[in-house]
Write a protein that holds these residues in place. Structure first.
Motif, short mmCIF file in Angstrom:
data_model
loop_
_atom_site.label_atom_id
_atom_site.label_comp_id
_atom_site.label_asym_id
_atom_site.label_seq_id
_atom_site.Cartn_x
_atom_site.Cartn_y
_atom_site.Cartn_z
N MET A 1 0.79 -1.23 0.01
CA MET A 1 -0.04 -0.12 0.08
C MET A 1 0.97 1.32 0.05
SD MET A 1 -3.06 0.97 2.98
CE MET A 1 -4.04 -0.54 2.28
N ASP A 2 0.53 1.99 -1.02
CA ASP A 2 1.28 3.28 -1.05
C ASP A 2 1.09 4.44 -0.07
OD1 ASP A 2 -0.60 4.46 -2.31
OD2 ASP A 2 0.31 4.68 -4.33
N GLU A 3 1.75 5.38 -0.20
CA GLU A 3 1.38 6.68 1.11
C GLU A 3 0.05 7.17 0.80
OE1 GLU A 3 3.19 10.63 2.49
OE2 GLU A 3 4.59 9.45 1.77
N LYS A 4 -0.30 7.29 -0.59
CA LYS A 4 -1.65 7.96 -0.61
C LYS A 4 -2.75 7.04 -0.39
CE LYS A 4 -4.23 10.00 -4.63
NZ LYS A 4 -4.21 10.16 -6.04
N GLU A 5 -2.64 5.75 -0.65
CA GLU A 5 -3.73 4.65 -0.32
C GLU A 5 -3.74 4.96 1.13
OE1 GLU A 5 -2.21 1.33 -2.22
OE2 GLU A 5 -3.73 1.63 -4.12
N MET A 6 -2.51 4.72 2.08
CA MET A 6 -2.51 4.66 3.44
C MET A 6 -3.36 5.91 4.14
SD MET A 6 1.15 3.22 4.42
CE MET A 6 0.79 3.51 6.09
N LYS A 7 -3.09 7.05 3.39
CA LYS A 7 -3.79 8.36 3.74
C LYS A 7 -5.24 8.28 3.49
CE LYS A 7 -3.88 13.21 3.37
NZ LYS A 7 -3.27 14.44 2.62
N LYS A 8 -5.79 7.73 2.48
CA LYS A 8 -7.25 7.61 2.04
C LYS A 8 -7.68 6.60 3.09
CE LYS A 8 -10.19 6.69 -1.56
NZ LYS A 8 -10.36 6.23 -3.01
N GLN A 9 -7.03 5.57 3.35
CA GLN A 9 -7.58 4.62 4.29
C GLN A 9 -7.73 5.09 5.80
OE1 GLN A 9 -8.84 1.40 3.88
NE2 GLN A 9 -9.23 1.14 6.06
N MET A 10 -6.74 5.92 6.12
CA MET A 10 -6.69 6.58 7.54
C MET A 10 -7.80 7.56 7.73
SD MET A 10 -2.76 7.11 8.15
CE MET A 10 -3.05 8.40 9.67
N GLU A 11 -8.00 8.29 6.45
CA GLU A 11 -9.11 9.24 6.51
C GLU A 11 -10.58 8.67 6.50
OE1 GLU A 11 -8.90 11.54 3.06
OE2 GLU A 11 -6.95 12.69 3.75
N ARG A 12 -10.78 7.36 5.84
CA ARG A 12 -11.83 6.48 5.98
C ARG A 12 -12.23 6.00 7.39
NH1 ARG A 12 -15.41 4.18 2.57
NH2 ARG A 12 -16.55 2.38 3.48
#
Length: 79
Positions: A1-12
């Protein structure tokens, strides 16, 4: 999981957590706008007693919470 996906997952996860917190705020016995206050007002009304809480304010605050829940759920569904 890249940084952008991790950020999106954290926001979710943050949104999901906020939804759970808000739902609990509506129902918790320790909440300032909990269901228990609505029940107490209903009981007072049935007994022709004065309202123990400001019903208009209580309903307004509860609606704000419901509106926020709906907003967050809409955002989660559109992701």
């Amino acid at each position: 999981m890249d940084e952008k996906e991790m950020k999106k997952q954290m926001e979710r996860e943050h949104k999901e957590s906020e939804v759970r917190t808000l739902i609990n705020r509506l129902s918790a016995s320790s909440s300032d706008i909990g269901d228990w206050k609505i029940i107490k007002c209903y009981e007072a009304k049935l007994q022709d007693k004065p309202m123990p809480y400001d019903l208009a304010e209580l309903i307004s605050e509860r609606q704000k919470v419901r509106d926020r829940i709906n907003e967050l759920q809409g955002e989660l569904e559109s992701e």
